[in-house]
Design a protein around this motif. Structure first.
Motif, PDB file in Angstrom:
ATOM      1  N   GLN A  27       7.514 -15.743 -10.086  1.00 42.45           N
ATOM      2  CA  GLN A  27       7.981 -14.827 -11.317  1.00 42.45           C
ATOM      3  C   GLN A  27       6.930 -14.983 -12.325  1.00 42.45           C
ATOM      4  O   GLN A  27       6.539 -15.856 -12.691  1.00 42.45           O
ATOM      5  N   HIS A  28       6.577 -13.630 -12.657  1.00 45.59           N
ATOM      6  CA  HIS A  28       5.673 -13.298 -13.844  1.00 45.59           C
ATOM      7  C   HIS A  28       6.459 -12.552 -14.969  1.00 45.59           C
ATOM      8  O   HIS A  28       7.064 -11.700 -14.697  1.00 45.59           O
ATOM      9  N   PHE A  67       3.616 -17.043 -16.786  1.00 49.55           N
ATOM     10  CA  PHE A  67       4.113 -17.708 -15.746  1.00 49.55           C
ATOM     11  C   PHE A  67       4.871 -18.921 -16.306  1.00 49.55           C
ATOM     12  O   PHE A  67       5.636 -19.542 -15.465  1.00 49.55           O
ATOM     13  N   ALA A  68       4.873 -19.297 -17.331  1.00 49.98           N
ATOM     14  CA  ALA A  68       5.556 -20.580 -18.104  1.00 49.98           C
ATOM     15  C   ALA A  68       6.859 -20.113 -18.458  1.00 49.98           C
ATOM     16  O   ALA A  68       7.163 -19.496 -19.646  1.00 49.98           O
ATOM     17  N   GLN A  69       7.715 -20.399 -17.674  1.00 52.12           N
ATOM     18  CA  GLN A  69       9.180 -19.853 -17.864  1.00 52.12           C
ATOM     19  C   GLN A  69       9.850 -21.208 -18.701  1.00 52.12           C
ATOM     20  O   GLN A  69       9.435 -22.367 -19.023  1.00 52.12           O
ATOM     21  N   ILE A  77       7.674 -23.220 -13.437  1.00 51.45           N
ATOM     22  CA  ILE A  77       7.042 -22.232 -12.995  1.00 51.45           C
ATOM     23  C   ILE A  77       8.414 -21.860 -11.872  1.00 51.45           C
ATOM     24  O   ILE A  77       8.743 -22.867 -11.310  1.00 51.45           O
ATOM     25  N   TYR A  78       8.706 -20.471 -11.750  1.00 44.37           N
ATOM     26  CA  TYR A  78       9.782 -20.213 -10.763  1.00 44.37           C
ATOM     27  C   TYR A  78       9.059 -19.517  -9.589  1.00 44.37           C
ATOM     28  O   TYR A  78       8.297 -18.740  -9.612  1.00 44.37           O
ATOM     29  N   ARG A  95      15.874 -19.532  -6.038  1.00 42.33           N
ATOM     30  CA  ARG A  95      14.594 -19.665  -7.121  1.00 42.33           C
ATOM     31  C   ARG A  95      14.629 -21.383  -7.150  1.00 42.33           C
ATOM     32  O   ARG A  95      15.570 -21.945  -7.234  1.00 42.33           O
ATOM     33  N   ALA A  96      13.151 -21.882  -7.068  1.00 36.58           N
ATOM     34  CA  ALA A  96      12.868 -23.067  -7.134  1.00 36.58           C
ATOM     35  C   ALA A  96      12.115 -23.182  -8.569  1.00 36.58           C
ATOM     36  O   ALA A  96      11.334 -22.464  -9.133  1.00 36.58           O
ATOM     37  N   LYS A  97      12.606 -24.559  -9.191  1.00 39.68           N
ATOM     38  CA  LYS A  97      11.844 -24.618 -10.569  1.00 39.68           C
ATOM     39  C   LYS A  97      10.640 -25.663 -10.402  1.00 39.68           C
ATOM     40  O   LYS A  97      11.196 -27.001  -9.663  1.00 39.68           O
ATOM     41  N   ILE A  98       9.479 -25.451 -10.522  1.00 40.96           N
ATOM     42  CA  ILE A  98       8.405 -26.554 -10.465  1.00 40.96           C
ATOM     43  C   ILE A  98       8.247 -26.811 -11.988  1.00 40.96           C
ATOM     44  O   ILE A  98       7.507 -25.932 -12.784  1.00 40.96           O
ATOM     45  N   ARG A  99       8.728 -27.780 -12.418  1.00 43.14           N
ATOM     46  CA  ARG A  99       8.462 -28.328 -13.821  1.00 43.14           C
ATOM     47  C   ARG A  99       7.071 -28.867 -14.058  1.00 43.14           C
ATOM     48  O   ARG A  99       6.476 -29.629 -13.408  1.00 43.14           O
ATOM     49  N   LEU A 100       6.508 -28.234 -15.110  1.00 40.82           N
ATOM     50  CA  LEU A 100       5.230 -28.383 -15.566  1.00 40.82           C
ATOM     51  C   LEU A 100       4.954 -29.904 -16.073  1.00 40.82           C
ATOM     52  O   LEU A 100       3.692 -30.245 -16.265  1.00 40.82           O
TER      53      LEU A 100
END
Length: 150
Positions: A27-28, A67-69, A77-78, A95-100
């Motif tokens: 997701q952008h 890109f930083a949600q 990042i989604y 949607r998967a959440k990739i935690r920064l």
């Protein structure tokens, strides 16, 4: 950790064993989608750039950009799949959440501002239920590493 003006950080998101027949996209912004730059049946690769602003009050990295949600204190990042990735003819909408915050700080420090380096995040594309990866991905399920030339 990070101070001063904005610096860029290159991220390569690698999805291994994606569910066959399901489209994935990063997701952008609110509703934009980034397609993979490389794709095989066993692996999808996305290249994106984050900005790092002045450190947050607790000293953690301040990830910014389209890109930083999420909120500054909880950026992610989604990774979208199925209808969320623009695929109209599928029963999947995930949607998967990739935690920064899960990115190791030493890798962030080594790659920030260096166009020849990136941080690669590798995760499995299928969830335990047999569908596309979704929800918050546990940090232990993401392999982070520095790639590129020193």
């Amino acid at each position: 950790m990070q101070t001063g003006t904005l610096s860029e950080l290159q991220i390569i998101l690698v999805v291994t064993a994606p569910l066959p027949g399901v489209v994935f996209a990063v997701q952008h912004g609110r509703d934009g989608l980034l397609s993979p730059y490389a794709s095989t049946p066993d692996r999808l690769s996305f290249a994106l750039t984050l900005s790092l602003g002045p450190a947050l009050p607790d000293g953690s990295f301040n990830y910014r950009g389209p890109f930083a949600q999420g909120t500054p204190a909880d950026r992610f990042i989604y990774l979208n799949s199925g209808t969320y990735a623009g695929q109209p003819d599928t029963p999947w909408a995930r949607r998967a959440k990739i935690r920064l915050a899960g990115m190791p700080g030493d890798l962030v420090a080594a790659a920030t501002g260096d166009a020849d380096r990136a941080i690669e995040a590798c995760l499995h594309g299928m969830a335990r239920d047999g569908g596309p990866v979704c929800a918050s991905v546990a940090p232990a399920l993401i392999q982070w590493r520095l790639v590129g030339h020193p």
